[in-house]
Design an enzyme around this catalytic site. Sequence first.
Site, short mmCIF file in Angstrom:
data_model
loop_
_atom_site.label_atom_id
_atom_site.label_comp_id
_atom_site.label_asym_id
_atom_site.label_seq_id
_atom_site.Cartn_x
_atom_site.Cartn_y
_atom_site.Cartn_z
N THR A 16 0.85 -1.19 0.00
CA THR A 16 0.00 0.00 0.00
C THR A 16 0.89 1.25 0.00
O THR A 16 1.98 1.24 0.55
CB THR A 16 -0.97 0.02 1.20
OG1 THR A 16 -0.23 0.27 2.40
CG2 THR A 16 -1.75 -1.27 1.33
N GLY A 17 0.38 2.30 -0.65
CA GLY A 17 1.19 3.53 -0.75
C GLY A 17 2.47 3.27 -1.53
O GLY A 17 3.55 3.69 -1.13
N ALA A 18 2.31 2.59 -2.67
CA ALA A 18 3.50 2.20 -3.44
C ALA A 18 3.73 3.12 -4.63
O ALA A 18 4.50 2.79 -5.53
CB ALA A 18 3.38 0.75 -3.88
N SER A 74 5.00 6.11 -4.27
CA SER A 74 6.03 7.08 -3.89
C SER A 74 6.89 6.50 -2.78
O SER A 74 6.51 5.53 -2.11
CB SER A 74 5.29 8.35 -3.40
OG SER A 74 6.14 9.20 -2.69
N GLY A 75 8.07 7.07 -2.59
CA GLY A 75 8.89 6.84 -1.41
C GLY A 75 9.23 5.38 -1.10
O GLY A 75 9.62 4.60 -1.98
N TYR A 99 0.76 11.69 15.06
CA TYR A 99 1.59 10.77 14.26
C TYR A 99 2.21 9.70 15.16
O TYR A 99 2.16 8.51 14.85
CB TYR A 99 2.68 11.58 13.54
CG TYR A 99 3.53 10.77 12.58
CD1 TYR A 99 3.07 10.46 11.30
CD2 TYR A 99 4.79 10.31 12.94
CE1 TYR A 99 3.85 9.72 10.42
CE2 TYR A 99 5.58 9.58 12.07
CZ TYR A 99 5.10 9.28 10.80
OH TYR A 99 5.88 8.54 9.93
N1 LIG Z 1 10.11 9.06 5.41
C1 LIG Z 1 10.47 8.79 6.64
O1 LIG Z 1 11.49 9.30 7.16
C2 LIG Z 1 9.64 7.85 7.46
C3 LIG Z 1 10.09 7.54 8.77
C4 LIG Z 1 9.33 6.64 9.54
C5 LIG Z 1 8.19 6.07 9.01
N2 LIG Z 1 7.78 6.41 7.74
C6 LIG Z 1 6.55 5.77 7.22
O2 LIG Z 1 6.82 5.20 5.96
C7 LIG Z 1 5.59 5.04 5.25
C8 LIG Z 1 5.78 5.50 3.81
O3 LIG Z 1 5.96 6.91 3.81
P1 LIG Z 1 7.02 7.66 2.87
O4 LIG Z 1 8.01 8.30 3.76
O5 LIG Z 1 7.47 6.77 1.77
O6 LIG Z 1 6.10 8.85 2.31
P2 LIG Z 1 5.53 9.21 0.84
O7 LIG Z 1 6.63 9.35 -0.15
O8 LIG Z 1 4.65 10.39 1.05
O9 LIG Z 1 4.68 7.92 0.47
C9 LIG Z 1 3.42 7.70 1.08
C10 LIG Z 1 2.60 6.80 0.19
O10 LIG Z 1 1.31 6.66 0.78
C11 LIG Z 1 0.32 7.05 -0.17
N3 LIG Z 1 -0.86 7.63 0.45
C12 LIG Z 1 -0.93 8.73 1.24
N4 LIG Z 1 -2.21 8.96 1.58
C13 LIG Z 1 -2.95 7.99 0.98
C14 LIG Z 1 -4.34 7.71 0.94
N5 LIG Z 1 -5.24 8.48 1.57
N6 LIG Z 1 -4.74 6.65 0.23
C15 LIG Z 1 -3.86 5.86 -0.46
N7 LIG Z 1 -2.54 6.08 -0.44
C16 LIG Z 1 -2.09 7.15 0.26
C17 LIG Z 1 1.02 8.07 -1.04
O11 LIG Z 1 0.30 8.26 -2.25
P3 LIG Z 1 0.60 9.51 -3.24
O12 LIG Z 1 1.80 9.09 -4.07
O13 LIG Z 1 -0.65 9.63 -4.03
O14 LIG Z 1 0.90 10.70 -2.37
C18 LIG Z 1 2.37 7.41 -1.20
O15 LIG Z 1 2.31 6.37 -2.15
C19 LIG Z 1 4.55 5.83 6.02
O16 LIG Z 1 3.78 4.92 6.80
C20 LIG Z 1 5.40 6.71 6.95
O17 LIG Z 1 4.72 7.08 8.12
C21 LIG Z 1 8.48 7.27 6.97
#
Ligand SMILES: NC(=O)c1ccc[n+]([C@@H]2O[C@H](COP(=O)([O-])OP(=O)(O)OC[C@H]3O[C@@H](n4cnc5c(N)ncnc54)[C@H](OP(=O)(O)O)[C@@H]3O)[C@@H](O)[C@H]2O)c1
Length: 282
Positions: free
Chosen positions: A13-15, A17-18, A168
């Site tokens: 899920t959320g694949a 981006s990132g 968060y």
């Molecule tokens: N980055 C960090 O430093 C960090 C640290 C600790 C934990 N995390 C966790 O890692 C996970 C991934 O985050 P990331 O850092 O890779 O951020 P990201 O680049 O913003 O990726 C988030 C993903 O979730 C999707 N998403 C957001 N809202 C959604 C919704 N309502 N319905 C469906 N998809 C949705 C986004 O879709 P879109 O592409 O459409 O926006 C994107 O694919 C998250 O759970 C975050 O809390 C991240």
Amino acid sequence: MENHMKEKTCMVTGATSGIGLATAQALAQQGATVIVVGRNPEKGATTVARIRQETGNPSVEFMLADLSVQAEIRHLAREFQSRYSRLDVLVNNAGGFFLKRQLSADGIEMTLALNYLNFFLPTHLLLDTLKASAPARIVNVSSTVHKNAQIDFENLQRERKYSGIGAYGQSKLAVVLFTYELARRLEGTQVTVNALHPGFVATNIATNNGWPFKLFVPLGRFIALSPKKGAQTSIYLASSPEVAGVTGKYFDKKKAAPLTAAPYDQAVAQRLWEISVKMTGL
Ligand SMILES: NC(=O)c1ccc[n+]([C@@H]2O[C@H](COP(=O)([O-])OP(=O)(O)OC[C@H]3O[C@@H](n4cnc5c(N)ncnc54)[C@H](OP(=O)(O)O)[C@@H]3O)[C@@H](O)[C@H]2O)c1
């Protein structure tokens, strides 16, 4: 493309981006059938084309769902089950950070809805499929910030004194508590569930919160991990033979980390579970 995960079906899920994108890419590279779940059809199509092209794996599909909306999660699960007979790996990854309090379409505080109930509900809806595909794995992306957080049962949706980081942290602690409780309940099923911290990763997270974050996030790229590096623990838990059978653990840098006191509290985990069942209408 390698063959390590051939015959396996993985949902991330959320694949789009990132960390989720890098995880989906790696699983496709290992030969798995990969379901990319996201909320944006154009981004979904681009992501699937990119992963197919980069990995040479044609078995990559997009499924659309706004994962903050419970009706869309239910539709996703139904659609998945009508098209696929097995699910070997579920990576619950989609998440976000909300500086200002906002409500989901279901009227639930958005951080709780997206970062936690969006793990709880799809996992339950897909559990029979996971059990039937066992050995199977559930991977829950949490964060180290859960260690300083609390579940505030009197103010779970943060109606009073909202802070983005408080909401968060609570959502990520809820993910860890859910992971431990689910592992206990899945004993003997050969379905494992683990949580993880990906590290500080340069992604799009928090860029929905206006200019300070849009400024800060690019600056963070100098010290943060790349998404490819940040996805390593997710990929490890999803696919490595080293963790076959390992369950109920919290991983950081591919290592099971020492547990903090709060997630060990089974009474809190069970209370949260009961509330979550009610909030998702399960
Ligand atoms: N980055 C960090 O430093 C960090 C640290 C600790 C934990 N995390 C966790 O890692 C996970 C991934 O985050 P990331 O850092 O890779 O951020 P990201 O680049 O913003 O990726 C988030 C993903 O979730 C999707 N998403 C957001 N809202 C959604 C919704 N309502 N319905 C469906 N998809 C949705 C986004 O879709 P879109 O592409 O459409 O926006 C994107 O694919 C998250 O759970 C975050 O809390 C991240």
